[in-house]
Enzyme design. Sequence first.
Site, PDB file in Angstrom:
ATOM      1  CG  ASP A  50      -0.380  -0.012   2.526  1.00  0.00           C
ATOM      2  OD1 ASP A  50       0.864  -0.081   2.611  1.00  0.00           O
ATOM      3  OD2 ASP A  50      -1.131   0.047   3.517  1.00  0.00           O
ATOM      4  CB  SER A  51       4.591   1.698   0.006  1.00  0.00           C
ATOM      5  OG  SER A  51       4.830   0.542  -0.768  1.00  0.00           O
ATOM      6  CG  ASP A  89       0.210  -4.056   2.015  1.00  0.00           C
ATOM      7  OD1 ASP A  89      -0.029  -4.830   2.952  1.00  0.00           O
ATOM      8  OD2 ASP A  89       0.993  -3.092   2.086  1.00  0.00           O
ATOM      9  CE  LYS A 118       2.938  -5.784   3.933  1.00  0.00           C
ATOM     10  NZ  LYS A 118       2.331  -4.712   4.739  1.00  0.00           N
ATOM     11  CD  GLU A 120       0.076  -1.565   7.947  1.00  0.00           C
ATOM     12  OE1 GLU A 120      -0.329  -0.794   8.835  1.00  0.00           O
ATOM     13  OE2 GLU A 120       0.625  -1.173   6.901  1.00  0.00           O
ATOM     14  CD  GLU A 187       7.320  -0.172   7.897  1.00  0.00           C
ATOM     15  OE1 GLU A 187       6.408  -0.921   7.491  1.00  0.00           O
ATOM     16  OE2 GLU A 187       7.497   0.983   7.454  1.00  0.00           O
TER      17      GLU A 187
HETATM   18  O1  KIV Z   1       3.497  -1.125   1.711  1.00  0.00           O
HETATM   19  C1  KIV Z   1       4.677  -1.485   1.801  1.00  0.00           C
HETATM   20  O2  KIV Z   1       5.519  -1.221   0.937  1.00  0.00           O
HETATM   21  C2  KIV Z   1       5.059  -2.236   2.988  1.00  0.00           C
HETATM   22  C3  KIV Z   1       6.516  -2.466   3.213  1.00  0.00           C
HETATM   23  C4  KIV Z   1       7.126  -1.243   3.765  1.00  0.00           C
HETATM   24  C5  KIV Z   1       6.765  -3.656   4.077  1.00  0.00           C
HETATM   25  O3  KIV Z   1       4.228  -2.615   3.749  1.00  0.00           O
END
Ligand code: KIV
Length: 289
Positions: A50-51, A89, A118, A120, A187
């Site tokens: 989600d970055s 994500d 993934k 959080e 992280e």
């Molecule tokens: O969204 C992302 O890129 C991440 C990484 C920083 C692990 O969650």
Amino acid sequence: MGSVTPARVTAPDVRSRKGDGPPLVMVTAYDAPTARIVDEAGADLILVGDSVAMVVLGHDDTLQVTTEEMAHHVAAVARARPRALVVGDLPWLSYHVSREETVRNAAALVRAGAGAVKLEGGRKRLDAVRAILDAEIPVMGHLGLTPQSVHALGGFRVQGKELEAARTIVDDAVALAEAGCFAVVLECVPDAVARIVTDSVPVPTIGIGAGRHCDGQVLVLHDLLGLEDRTTPKFVRRYATLKADATAAVARFADDVRTGRFPSSGETYHMADEVAEALDLTDLSDTRA
Ligand code: KIV
């Protein structure tokens, strides 16, 4: 004999790498060309993080991206047919509301081409983890600095520096692994915390800003390549200066256009002279070669 296509990496393959072989390599990608770069470089996992909200879509945090947008980027990555495991994500609010919504959103990323998702959070998110696992979708956990909690955490800062906070991260990691997560991202935590977590869970830990004791490492592609150069967190190592290189390349193109050096004759389509004459275009052809 023709060449054999290497088998695609699966979540159980990643899980089985705990304590075995070299550290796992995960890198983010958000579209087909970046997926090809990461895959051809030999990464084990591609994280469609989600970055994307920050490094591609221009937002200030990751909270702005939706499941639909994540699915759009996962699909673009999957079209590159990478060997690496594609991890999608789950964005903020996609697994916080109800079990049903959680499973539907995870399924949307799988239908778009992810082999795992993934999310959080620790013990607070065990219901979501279990619901997704019940739908036969592998889940990767993410602890420490969880950017979707930026407001609750009071900013992007290192987590687990105090005893209680460190213990919480260790206990959360154990709970995620017991629930069935196949790997856990750590992280921005002190290396001592990452080492204890890594020693305490039977699944790989993948660190970002978590030191060298993890079972693998992940970086955001745009940081690693120097495409994102506005901020440089301490844990980022830059392997290229693509933003500066790309800016210089575009500036050279602009200069060539403005000075008439682009396009050359070799970069131009021509037609047979007699056809051009017949069209009475001869005076337009190739005057800048
Ligand atoms: O969204 C992302 O890129 C991440 C990484 C920083 C692990 O969650």
